[in-house]
Design an enzyme around this catalytic site. Structure first.
Site, PDB file in Angstrom:
ATOM      1  N   GLY A 172       0.901  -1.228   0.114  1.00 20.92           N
ATOM      2  CA  GLY A 172       0.088   0.141  -0.005  1.00 20.92           C
ATOM      3  C   GLY A 172       0.640   1.378   0.052  1.00 20.92           C
ATOM      4  N   VAL A 174       0.703   4.045   1.798  1.00 22.64           N
ATOM      5  CA  VAL A 174       1.195   4.346   3.177  1.00 22.64           C
ATOM      6  C   VAL A 174       1.810   3.345   4.182  1.00 22.64           C
ATOM      7  CG1 VAL A 174      -0.334   6.485   3.178  1.00 22.64           C
ATOM      8  CG2 VAL A 174      -1.402   4.331   3.999  1.00 22.64           C
ATOM      9  N   CYS A 175       2.165   2.284   3.303  1.00 22.16           N
ATOM     10  CA  CYS A 175       2.783   1.160   4.246  1.00 22.16           C
ATOM     11  C   CYS A 175       4.235   1.066   3.728  1.00 22.16           C
ATOM     12  CB  CYS A 175       1.973  -0.284   3.761  1.00 22.16           C
ATOM     13  SG  CYS A 175       2.600  -1.625   4.842  1.00 22.16           S
ATOM     14  N   ILE A 176       4.926   0.823   4.970  1.00 26.83           N
ATOM     15  CA  ILE A 176       6.406   0.778   4.828  1.00 26.83           C
ATOM     16  C   ILE A 176       6.975  -0.542   5.201  1.00 26.83           C
ATOM     17  CG2 ILE A 176       6.994   3.534   4.356  1.00 26.83           C
ATOM     18  CD1 ILE A 176       7.288   3.294   7.527  1.00 26.83           C
ATOM     19  N   THR A 177       6.271  -1.351   5.330  1.00 27.93           N
ATOM     20  CA  THR A 177       6.852  -2.667   5.888  1.00 27.93           C
ATOM     21  C   THR A 177       7.879  -3.110   4.901  1.00 27.93           C
ATOM     22  OG1 THR A 177       4.413  -3.312   6.459  1.00 27.93           O
ATOM     23  CG2 THR A 177       6.169  -5.186   6.259  1.00 27.93           C
TER      24      THR A 177
END
Length: 326
Positions: A172, A174-177
């Site tokens: 996603g 806004v996901c920084i996994t």
């Protein structure tokens, strides 16, 4: 794995059109015994959905999943939706208060239509235990479990009793996994979806990495029954995020579910915050999505979503925009 690719690397190949107008194309999908207008669900994130949007979506024939970040409101939410004759679709985690909530549902004989077990790494003993617990206490609920990124995970969650699995680890906006951990499906989400769908015997929900409406059709082609979308649904008039003005332009907040803005603390952070341009009404976006998907179906040579599943495709590495970024 053989070919690894993502949404921007794929073009679907048109088949002979059989309709006179795209309006003849049916974009509806059935999941868990209910039929919805679109194979699309807004992400169960706090800046995407709230009680009002959930009720509006249900009233208008769209699928929704309420977020799990105000656990104390969940019971009343299910009661309210039931009282209004609308589908109830909620999220749980795997903590003790989530187990308590399931026990409370059983005690009150409240059966949500859909329960989504929603954690970042869904291929886990914790999720398997929660699936089994829900199936024991509220067996009539349709259980969606995730998130996962491998065929093994899909098979294991299905075996545990999941009615659908949600695929996507960190693709996603806004996901920084992938940056924080080195793991995930960011950059190859569409290939991961294809890999998982081949192993699945139950519906798959593709979650994350959708940047254009064409990506919805690509998700359907590679095995998704439903497509969860965050950023394209952020920034609407109705969206829960705060509206702010920057240089005379209106923006809304959008943050990841594992961000410090969500958690209220800087601990195990795998999400970030961004501002998205104010987009107008949610209904306009949904209508445009439907029209674009009707066009996709007409290009696929059919009049239902099923046609998209059968088209050929080519891999054109990172070139489909030819410099045109929307």
């Amino acid at each position: 794995m053989e070919n690894v690719f993502d949404y921007e690397d794929i073009q679907l190949i048109p088949a002979k059109c059989i309709v006179d107008s795209r309006s003849e194309c049916d974009t509806s999908v059935t999941l868990g015994g209910h039929t919805f207008k679109l194979p699309v669900v807004p992400a169960n994130m706090q800046t995407i959905i709230d009680e009002n949007i959930a009720a509006w979506l249900a009233e208008n024939g769209y699928f929704y999943i309420m977020h799990r970040f105000e656990p104390e409101k969940r019971l009343a939410f299910v009661q309210d939706m039931k009282a209004r004759g609308l589908i109830s679709s909620i999220s749980v985690g795997v903590k003790e208060n989530d187990y308590e909530f399931i026990r409370e549902l059983k005690a009150q004989e409240l059966v949500p239509d859909y329960i989504t077990i929603d954690i970042a790494h869904g291929h886990s003993n914790a999720v398997i235990s929660m699936i089994q617990f829900i199936k024991e206490h509220v067996p009539e609920s349709f259980v969606i479990a995730g998130n996962v990124g491998t065929p093994e995970a899909v098979r294991e969650l299905e075996r545990a009793g999941a009615d659908a699995t949600k695929v996507g680890i960190g693709p996603g906006k806004v996901c920084i996994t992938k940056i924080k951990t080195g793991f995930g499906t960011g950059g190859w989400q569409l290939a991961a979806l294809r890999w998982c769908a081949k192993a699945a015997s139950k519906p798959i929900i593709a979650d994350g990495g959708i940047r254009t409406h064409g990506d919805i059709a690509k998700s359907i082609r590679f095995g998704a029954s439903m497509v969860m979308i965050g950023s394209l649904f952020a920034g609407h008039e109705e969206s829960p995020g705060q509206t702010i003005e920057i240089d005379g332009k209106l923006y809304k907040e959008y943050f990841g579910s594992a961000s410090e803005f969500q958690k209220g603390e800087k601990k195990n952070v795998e999400g970030k915050k961004m501002h998205v341009e104010h987009k107008g009404s949610l209904q306009d976006t949904l209508v445009e999505m439907e029209q674009d998907l009707q066009s996709s179906i007409s290009y696929a040579g059919g009049n239902t979503l099923e046609a998209i599943r059968n088209v050929d495709y080519v891999i054109v590495k990172n070139s489909i925009f030819n410099g045109d970024r929307f």
